[in-house]
Scaffold this active site. Sequence first.
Site, PDB file in Angstrom:
ATOM      1  N   HIS A  14     -66.472  61.191  46.726  1.00  0.00           N
ATOM      2  CA  HIS A  14     -65.098  60.682  46.384  1.00  0.00           C
ATOM      3  C   HIS A  14     -64.679  59.989  47.453  1.00  0.00           C
ATOM      4  O   HIS A  14     -64.707  60.225  48.651  1.00  0.00           O
ATOM      5  CB  HIS A  14     -63.967  61.963  46.200  1.00  0.00           C
ATOM      6  N   GLU A  20     -60.284  56.260  46.563  1.00  0.00           N
ATOM      7  CA  GLU A  20     -59.277  56.826  45.371  1.00  0.00           C
ATOM      8  C   GLU A  20     -57.878  56.637  45.808  1.00  0.00           C
ATOM      9  O   GLU A  20     -57.201  55.561  45.561  1.00  0.00           O
ATOM     10  CB  GLU A  20     -59.620  58.270  44.983  1.00  0.00           C
ATOM     11  N   HIS A  78     -65.106  67.446  36.948  1.00  0.00           N
ATOM     12  CA  HIS A  78     -64.868  68.621  37.593  1.00  0.00           C
ATOM     13  C   HIS A  78     -64.755  69.904  36.437  1.00  0.00           C
ATOM     14  O   HIS A  78     -63.632  69.853  35.876  1.00  0.00           O
ATOM     15  CB  HIS A  78     -63.825  68.582  38.697  1.00  0.00           C
ATOM     16  N   ASP A  91     -62.926  63.000  35.010  1.00  0.00           N
ATOM     17  CA  ASP A  91     -62.230  63.592  36.158  1.00  0.00           C
ATOM     18  C   ASP A  91     -62.007  64.957  35.782  1.00  0.00           C
ATOM     19  O   ASP A  91     -62.665  65.866  36.102  1.00  0.00           O
ATOM     20  CB  ASP A  91     -61.229  62.823  37.079  1.00  0.00           C
ATOM     21  N   ASP A  92     -60.753  65.118  35.339  1.00  0.00           N
ATOM     22  CA  ASP A  92     -60.173  66.554  35.189  1.00  0.00           C
ATOM     23  C   ASP A  92     -59.406  66.410  33.842  1.00  0.00           C
ATOM     24  O   ASP A  92     -58.139  66.202  33.713  1.00  0.00           O
ATOM     25  CB  ASP A  92     -59.157  66.869  36.296  1.00  0.00           C
ATOM     26  N   HIS A 133     -68.750  62.042  36.223  1.00  0.00           N
ATOM     27  CA  HIS A 133     -67.748  62.200  37.420  1.00  0.00           C
ATOM     28  C   HIS A 133     -66.608  63.304  36.457  1.00  0.00           C
ATOM     29  O   HIS A 133     -65.804  62.753  35.691  1.00  0.00           O
ATOM     30  CB  HIS A 133     -67.051  61.225  37.755  1.00  0.00           C
TER      31      HIS A 133
HETATM   32  N1  ADE Z   1     -60.787  67.349  42.610  1.00  0.00           N
HETATM   33  C1  ADE Z   1     -60.823  67.252  41.130  1.00  0.00           C
HETATM   34  N2  ADE Z   1     -60.297  66.080  40.934  1.00  0.00           N
HETATM   35  C2  ADE Z   1     -60.238  65.159  41.882  1.00  0.00           C
HETATM   36  C3  ADE Z   1     -59.660  63.984  42.374  1.00  0.00           C
HETATM   37  N3  ADE Z   1     -59.273  63.105  41.444  1.00  0.00           N
HETATM   38  N4  ADE Z   1     -59.990  63.558  43.548  1.00  0.00           N
HETATM   39  C4  ADE Z   1     -60.227  64.282  44.707  1.00  0.00           C
HETATM   40  N5  ADE Z   1     -60.585  65.750  44.381  1.00  0.00           N
HETATM   41  C5  ADE Z   1     -60.526  66.214  43.139  1.00  0.00           C
HETATM   42 ZN    ZN Z   2     -62.745  63.549  40.774  1.00  0.00          ZN
END
Ligand code: ADE
Ligand code: ZN
Length: 338
Positions: free
Chosen positions: A197, A200, A19, A278-279, A17
């Site tokens: 997703h 969350e 992006h 994630d990011d 996971h």
């Molecule tokens: N796009 C990038 N990170 C995300 C996240 N944590 N939740 C939803 N969309 C995303």
């Molecule tokens: Zn994500």
Amino acid sequence: MTSLDEFICGAPKAELHVHIEGTLEPDLMFALARRNGIDTGYNSADDVRAAYQFGDLQDFLDIYFAAANVLVREQDFYDLAWAYLQKAHAQNVTHTEIMFDPQTHTDRNIAFDTVISGLTRALDDAKAQLGLSTGLIMCFLRHLDEEAAERTLDQGLEHRDKIIAVGLDSSELGHPPEKFARVFARARNEGFLAVAHAGEEGPPANVAASLDILQVRRIDHGVRSIEDPALVQRLVDTATPLTVCPLSNIRLGVFATMAAHPLKRMLAAGLKVTVNSDDPAYFGGYINENFLAVAAALELTQDDVVALIRNGFDAAFLPATEIAALHQSLDAYVASAA
Ligand code: ADE
Ligand code: ZN
């Protein structure tokens, strides 16, 4: 570093996971902005870092979508992916499944071909030069309508050999899984696996609907599942993987502190939780920093860490022989660390 920290950093791992747009570090953002003659609206990389204070998911998404404007040419997508792949390799990630958001780019008149050819060229180089195995997950932006996702699927189908799965990301609240029932059905019929997703910021019901309606193989995040004991039992019984991203959850206010993060309780409940970034450019760390943060805050043991890594291997979209090879690499590592 504790000896557990060293164990974590040296261990072979899978990341499921991440992006690619979320790996855009401020320095690369500035370099690409300069190359493409784009004004980022920031004066320096330090200014960018200072702006990364998010109240919630939407706060983050606004900044994340704006930053993607610096990605214009095939080489930009290559440079973005290559930087992440080198970083992942340096952290002993040996398999990674990378999400990308085509609509963030096609809506700016960047061709789908430009995006996917830059990304896949980097993935091919990672395989050849780093021995890193990879997959691509094409995500639909859930704040846009299903017709737009259908058009994106049409474009993805022209590159079906390069994409393993479809996913669903962006604003969860107000955009439930049901909205994408038809496009997911068509994607599955065309042979793509599915992830989404869910749970969350949104309620546990979004996790159940992602399973029932979108028929996903994994849930991205899914941390709010813990609020619903019947759902937890279902996820345990079906061994459905949850790709949890601890630093993301804290930075986006899903949990107030890492000590309050449910990851250890989820593991103890028998859920198939994995750890991911994630990011990473936005949330303060890549996969190792995520593992280190939860290990410290939740007092994880080496056995907990091994279980989390093995869950990541089991949840990978790979043939059984390759999953077995990943487990063997960890067996050898554990034996050498003993
Ligand atoms: N796009 C990038 N990170 C995300 C996240 N944590 N939740 C939803 N969309 C995303
Ligand atoms: Zn994500």
